[in-house]
Scaffold this active site. Structure first.
Site, PDB file in Angstrom:
ATOM      1  N   TYR A   1     -11.129   6.221   1.641  1.00  0.00           N
ATOM      2  CA  TYR A   1     -10.583   4.869   1.440  1.00  0.00           C
ATOM      3  C   TYR A   1     -11.577   3.992   0.690  1.00  0.00           C
ATOM      4  O   TYR A   1     -11.222   3.314  -0.270  1.00  0.00           O
ATOM      5  CB  TYR A   1     -10.220   4.231   2.784  1.00  0.00           C
ATOM      6  CG  TYR A   1      -8.993   4.841   3.419  1.00  0.00           C
ATOM      7  CD1 TYR A   1      -7.731   4.322   3.166  1.00  0.00           C
ATOM      8  CD2 TYR A   1      -9.092   5.942   4.257  1.00  0.00           C
ATOM      9  CE1 TYR A   1      -6.591   4.871   3.744  1.00  0.00           C
ATOM     10  CE2 TYR A   1      -7.966   6.512   4.834  1.00  0.00           C
ATOM     11  CZ  TYR A   1      -6.723   5.965   4.574  1.00  0.00           C
ATOM     12  OH  TYR A   1      -5.605   6.536   5.144  1.00  0.00           O
TER      13      TYR A   1
ATOM     14  N   HIS B   1       0.837  -1.207   0.000  1.00  0.00           N
ATOM     15  CA  HIS B   1       0.000   0.000   0.000  1.00  0.00           C
ATOM     16  C   HIS B   1       0.875   1.261   0.000  1.00  0.00           C
ATOM     17  O   HIS B   1       0.717   2.139  -0.852  1.00  0.00           O
ATOM     18  CB  HIS B   1      -0.923  -0.009   1.223  1.00  0.00           C
ATOM     19  CG  HIS B   1      -1.808   1.188   1.319  1.00  0.00           C
ATOM     20  ND1 HIS B   1      -3.122   1.174   0.911  1.00  0.00           N
ATOM     21  CD2 HIS B   1      -1.557   2.457   1.751  1.00  0.00           C
ATOM     22  CE1 HIS B   1      -3.644   2.375   1.090  1.00  0.00           C
ATOM     23  NE2 HIS B   1      -2.721   3.179   1.601  1.00  0.00           N
ATOM     24  N   GLU B   2       1.790   1.330   0.934  1.00  0.00           N
ATOM     25  CA  GLU B   2       2.640   2.523   1.034  1.00  0.00           C
ATOM     26  C   GLU B   2       3.554   2.649  -0.184  1.00  0.00           C
ATOM     27  O   GLU B   2       3.863   3.752  -0.626  1.00  0.00           O
ATOM     28  CB  GLU B   2       3.464   2.500   2.334  1.00  0.00           C
ATOM     29  CG  GLU B   2       2.637   2.510   3.619  1.00  0.00           C
ATOM     30  CD  GLU B   2       1.613   3.631   3.690  1.00  0.00           C
ATOM     31  OE1 GLU B   2       1.838   4.693   3.082  1.00  0.00           O
ATOM     32  OE2 GLU B   2       0.564   3.430   4.327  1.00  0.00           O
TER      33      GLU B   2
ATOM     34  N   GLU C   1      -5.925   7.628  -2.227  1.00  0.00           N
ATOM     35  CA  GLU C   1      -5.786   6.217  -1.849  1.00  0.00           C
ATOM     36  C   GLU C   1      -5.983   5.266  -3.036  1.00  0.00           C
ATOM     37  O   GLU C   1      -5.812   4.051  -2.908  1.00  0.00           O
ATOM     38  CB  GLU C   1      -6.764   5.858  -0.728  1.00  0.00           C
ATOM     39  CG  GLU C   1      -6.540   6.624   0.567  1.00  0.00           C
ATOM     40  CD  GLU C   1      -5.130   6.503   1.109  1.00  0.00           C
ATOM     41  OE1 GLU C   1      -4.503   5.434   0.909  1.00  0.00           O
ATOM     42  OE2 GLU C   1      -4.625   7.470   1.697  1.00  0.00           O
TER      43      GLU C   1
ATOM     44  N   HIS D   1       1.844   4.546  -2.822  1.00  0.00           N
ATOM     45  CA  HIS D   1       2.002   5.999  -2.647  1.00  0.00           C
ATOM     46  C   HIS D   1       3.398   6.429  -3.122  1.00  0.00           C
ATOM     47  O   HIS D   1       3.560   7.483  -3.742  1.00  0.00           O
ATOM     48  CB  HIS D   1       1.845   6.383  -1.174  1.00  0.00           C
ATOM     49  CG  HIS D   1       0.431   6.321  -0.652  1.00  0.00           C
ATOM     50  ND1 HIS D   1      -0.623   6.943  -1.276  1.00  0.00           N
ATOM     51  CD2 HIS D   1      -0.085   5.728   0.462  1.00  0.00           C
ATOM     52  CE1 HIS D   1      -1.733   6.731  -0.561  1.00  0.00           C
ATOM     53  NE2 HIS D   1      -1.434   5.994   0.478  1.00  0.00           N
TER      54      HIS D   1
END
Ligand SMILES: [Zn+2]
Length: 262
Positions: free
Chosen positions: A204, A59-60, A88, A63
């Site tokens: 989200y 997930h990170e 997101e 980003h």
């Protein structure tokens, strides 16, 4: 940069920060950091991640890719400087690769024998994706609603009891259920007041809808090919907040630059 481990002076959770934003105007290349809170392994031991930690890492890193692949003129629009309820989307899309066969085979290896993850474990992990979704969705929506309730207080309205306010807000939508408490109570709901997601915690699940469309698109169009990756990179990650995601035109509405993304 990757700051993987937890330590006493570090805040909890996981997030990405741009250190230097990409900008053609300034001639700067992007520098970003991913922060997680994985416990330090014992002396001489390898760092082994739980499935939850792997999910957070992917997930990170989504980003991070958003920041790293930026190709904009103005740093204000680089990478994750997009609408809050859009930010997101790329990070949740990146989670799709966790169990994708070619990707899984590349990273999910037994740390001593090098064996790939057995097929039956992969199947069981897939099965868990739908497990308990009624509870997960309800507690999430309760928190998102609570966020909205706090941000709808009028200038003349006074709240003297946070717990009472919270109970009333949840009763409004039939979610005041002790079996399914809201994911965060007001007193420790960091996103709402200082986390930069004020009135935007709904983003989200909003992004999950966009994310589901993209996952379906990859599935229908041949999976992780170079061509598909380039298309996603150029059209979505690269443009950051320089284009309105609805209208494909220039926008001036990007979010506050340099804030962290969770
Ligand atoms: Zn995120």
């Amino acid at each position: 940069m990757l700051d993987l481990y937890t330590r006493d002076s570090k805040r909890g959770g996981a997030w990405m920060n741009p250190i230097v934003s990409q900008s053609a105007l300034r001639g700067t290349a992007p520098v970003v950091v991913n922060n997680l809170n994985v416990p330090q392994p014992g002396e001489g031991q390898p760092t082994l991640l739980t499935f939850d930690e792997v999910t957070t890492l992917f997930h990170e890193f989504g980003h991070a890719l958003h920041g790293l692949f930026a190709t904009v003129t103005y740093p204000h629009f680089a990478g994750t400087n997009v609408f809050r309820d859009f930010v997101e989307f790329p990070s949740q899309v990146n989670e799709m690769w966790i169990l994708w066969p070619e990707v899984l085979d590349n990273y999910a290896r037994h740390y001593e024998t090098g064996e790939p993850l057995p097929a039956d474990i992969v199947e069981r992990l897939r099965a868990t994706e739908t497990f308990n979704q009624g509870h997960a969705t309800s507690e999430y929506l309760a928190a998102a609603w609570l966020d909205q309730a706090w941000h709808r207080i009028g200038p003349d309205e006074k709240v003297s009891d946070a717990a009472e306010f919270e109970a009333a807000a949840l009763t409004d939508i039939g979610l005041a259920n002790p079996v399914v408490p809201t994911r965060y109570s007001s007193t420790y709901f960091a996103h709402v007041f200082s986390g930069g997601y004020s009135a935007g915690y709904y983003s989200y699940i909003w992004s999950e809808v966009l994310d589901a469309d993209t996952v379906a698109w990859f599935r229908e169009n041949g999976g992780p090919t170079r061509e598909n990756g380039d298309r996603f990179r150029e059209r979505l990650l690269g443009v950051g907040g320089s284009k309105d995601p609805w209208r494909r035109t220039a926008t001036s509405a990007g979010a506050t630059p340099r804030s962290s993304r969770c």
